[in-house]
Design a protein around this motif. Structure first.
Motif, PDB file in Angstrom:
ATOM      1  N   THR A  76       0.840  -1.200   0.000  1.00  0.00           N
ATOM      2  CA  THR A  76       0.000   0.000   0.000  1.00  0.00           C
ATOM      3  C   THR A  76       0.876   1.251   0.000  1.00  0.00           C
ATOM      4  O   THR A  76       2.046   1.220   0.424  1.00  0.00           O
ATOM      5  N   GLN A  77       0.300   2.346  -0.434  1.00  0.00           N
ATOM      6  CA  GLN A  77       1.002   3.631  -0.391  1.00  0.00           C
ATOM      7  C   GLN A  77       1.373   3.988   1.046  1.00  0.00           C
ATOM      8  O   GLN A  77       2.483   4.490   1.305  1.00  0.00           O
ATOM      9  N   GLU A  78       0.465   3.714   1.972  1.00  0.00           N
ATOM     10  CA  GLU A  78       0.724   4.058   3.371  1.00  0.00           C
ATOM     11  C   GLU A  78       1.897   3.269   3.928  1.00  0.00           C
ATOM     12  O   GLU A  78       2.735   3.810   4.663  1.00  0.00           O
ATOM     13  N   GLY A  79       1.967   1.997   3.575  1.00  0.00           N
ATOM     14  CA  GLY A  79       3.078   1.184   4.044  1.00  0.00           C
ATOM     15  C   GLY A  79       4.404   1.644   3.477  1.00  0.00           C
ATOM     16  O   GLY A  79       5.429   1.675   4.182  1.00  0.00           O
ATOM     17  N   ALA A  84       9.570   4.621   4.001  1.00  0.00           N
ATOM     18  CA  ALA A  84      10.396   5.767   3.626  1.00  0.00           C
ATOM     19  C   ALA A  84      10.707   6.634   4.841  1.00  0.00           C
ATOM     20  O   ALA A  84      11.858   7.081   5.015  1.00  0.00           O
ATOM     21  N   ASP A  85       9.735   6.846   5.695  1.00  0.00           N
ATOM     22  CA  ASP A  85       9.965   7.647   6.897  1.00  0.00           C
ATOM     23  C   ASP A  85      11.029   7.004   7.786  1.00  0.00           C
ATOM     24  O   ASP A  85      11.910   7.693   8.322  1.00  0.00           O
ATOM     25  N   ALA A  86      10.941   5.682   7.945  1.00  0.00           N
ATOM     26  CA  ALA A  86      11.914   4.975   8.784  1.00  0.00           C
ATOM     27  C   ALA A  86      13.312   5.034   8.186  1.00  0.00           C
ATOM     28  O   ALA A  86      14.303   5.246   8.902  1.00  0.00           O
ATOM     29  N   LEU A  87      13.417   4.871   6.876  1.00  0.00           N
ATOM     30  CA  LEU A  87      14.723   4.925   6.224  1.00  0.00           C
ATOM     31  C   LEU A  87      15.285   6.344   6.250  1.00  0.00           C
ATOM     32  O   LEU A  87      16.497   6.534   6.441  1.00  0.00           O
ATOM     33  N   VAL A 114       2.054  -0.342  -6.860  1.00  0.00           N
ATOM     34  CA  VAL A 114       1.191   0.673  -6.253  1.00  0.00           C
ATOM     35  C   VAL A 114       1.054   1.802  -7.261  1.00  0.00           C
ATOM     36  O   VAL A 114       2.061   2.359  -7.724  1.00  0.00           O
ATOM     37  N   GLY A 115      -0.172   2.099  -7.649  1.00  0.00           N
ATOM     38  CA  GLY A 115      -0.382   3.115  -8.673  1.00  0.00           C
ATOM     39  C   GLY A 115       0.216   2.735 -10.012  1.00  0.00           C
ATOM     40  O   GLY A 115       0.615   3.611 -10.790  1.00  0.00           O
ATOM     41  N   GLY A 116       0.279   1.430 -10.269  1.00  0.00           N
ATOM     42  CA  GLY A 116       0.792   0.945 -11.541  1.00  0.00           C
ATOM     43  C   GLY A 116       2.302   0.896 -11.634  1.00  0.00           C
ATOM     44  O   GLY A 116       2.836   0.566 -12.696  1.00  0.00           O
ATOM     45  N   ARG A 117       3.016   1.185 -10.539  1.00  0.00           N
ATOM     46  CA  ARG A 117       4.470   1.202 -10.545  1.00  0.00           C
ATOM     47  C   ARG A 117       5.003   0.190  -9.550  1.00  0.00           C
ATOM     48  O   ARG A 117       4.346  -0.141  -8.560  1.00  0.00           O
TER      49      ARG A 117
END
Length: 224
Positions: A76-79, A84-87, A114-117
């Motif tokens: 998911t985008q949220e995951g 990304a926030d953790a990295l 996600v979103g086709g990518r």
């Protein structure tokens, strides 16, 4: 060479294993734990930077690479945003200590879209520019990516490649680099800036023979 390749040999006799690896012509290694690797260059290491013991790895290498984040975070985008926030937070910590932080993929970051990518590309867009990528070319292929095209899109952020070969099928053993199904020359050409790191998670033949053959192949392809 990523030392995870020789994890069983290292557990049994680390000194003899490293000596034999050096005799094959390898001069640099990428550790996955805190085992001493005297006599080798150590440009990068895998390290659990998203856990409580990251300070233990500060003196291992100048680039510390998070080896994985659980597959569910890439569905998911949220995951992906949490990852990304953790990295990015780990990268800020690394900057305080003069260390570069990176991320290494498995197959699920490419198999998930996600979103086709590919989820890995979505993640890359959310990462601070200081965070580098170590693209595992084999797992990217298993996940369904056109690896040379993927590397072209990710560009200079890719600073390390895990170079491996084989049938590109989950559950099947790998082979020496150059003897499998991956278009290794095209992959290498797509990321000339990236350091090559040989890794064979499992192998269909004698592992030391495969490591020797892999090094010889890479040197022949790149004229080194």
């Amino acid at each position: 060479m990523q030392l995870y390749t020789l994890r069983d040999h290292l557990a049994a006799d680390p000194a003899a294993t490293l000596s034999r690896l050096a005799s094959l012509g390898y001069e640099a290694v990428e550790p996955f734990d805190l085992t001493p690797v005297d006599g080798f260059e150590v440009p990068s290491a895998h390290a659990p930077l998203l856990g409580p013991n990251r300070d233990d790895y500060l003196k291992v290498a100048g680039t510390l690479i998070v080896p994985m984040v659980r597959p569910e975070e890439f569905t998911t985008q949220e995951g992906i945003e949490r990852t990304a926030d953790a990295l990015n937070a780990a990268s800020a910590w690394g900057a305080e200590h003069g260390v570069t932080v990176g991320y290494h993929n498995h197959h699920w970051e490419l198999a998930s879209r996600v979103g086709g990518r590919h989820a890995l590309e979505v993640l890359a867009d959310l990462l601070d520019p200081a965070v580098v990528l170590e693209v595992d070319v084999y797992w990217a292929a298993v996940g369904g990516a056109d690896v040379p095209s993927l590397l072209g899109r990710l560009g200079e952020r890719v600073q390390f490649l895990h170079v491996k070969d084989g049938p590109a099928t989950l559950g099947e053993p790998m082979t020496a680099v150059g003897s499998g199904t991956l278009p290794i020359p095209d992959i290498l050409a797509a990321a000339p800036q990236a350091r090559r790191v040989v890794e064979l998670d499992s192998c269909a033949t004698d592992i030391f023979d495969a490591l020797a053959d892999s090094l010889a192949y890479l040197r022949s392809v790149e004229g080194r």
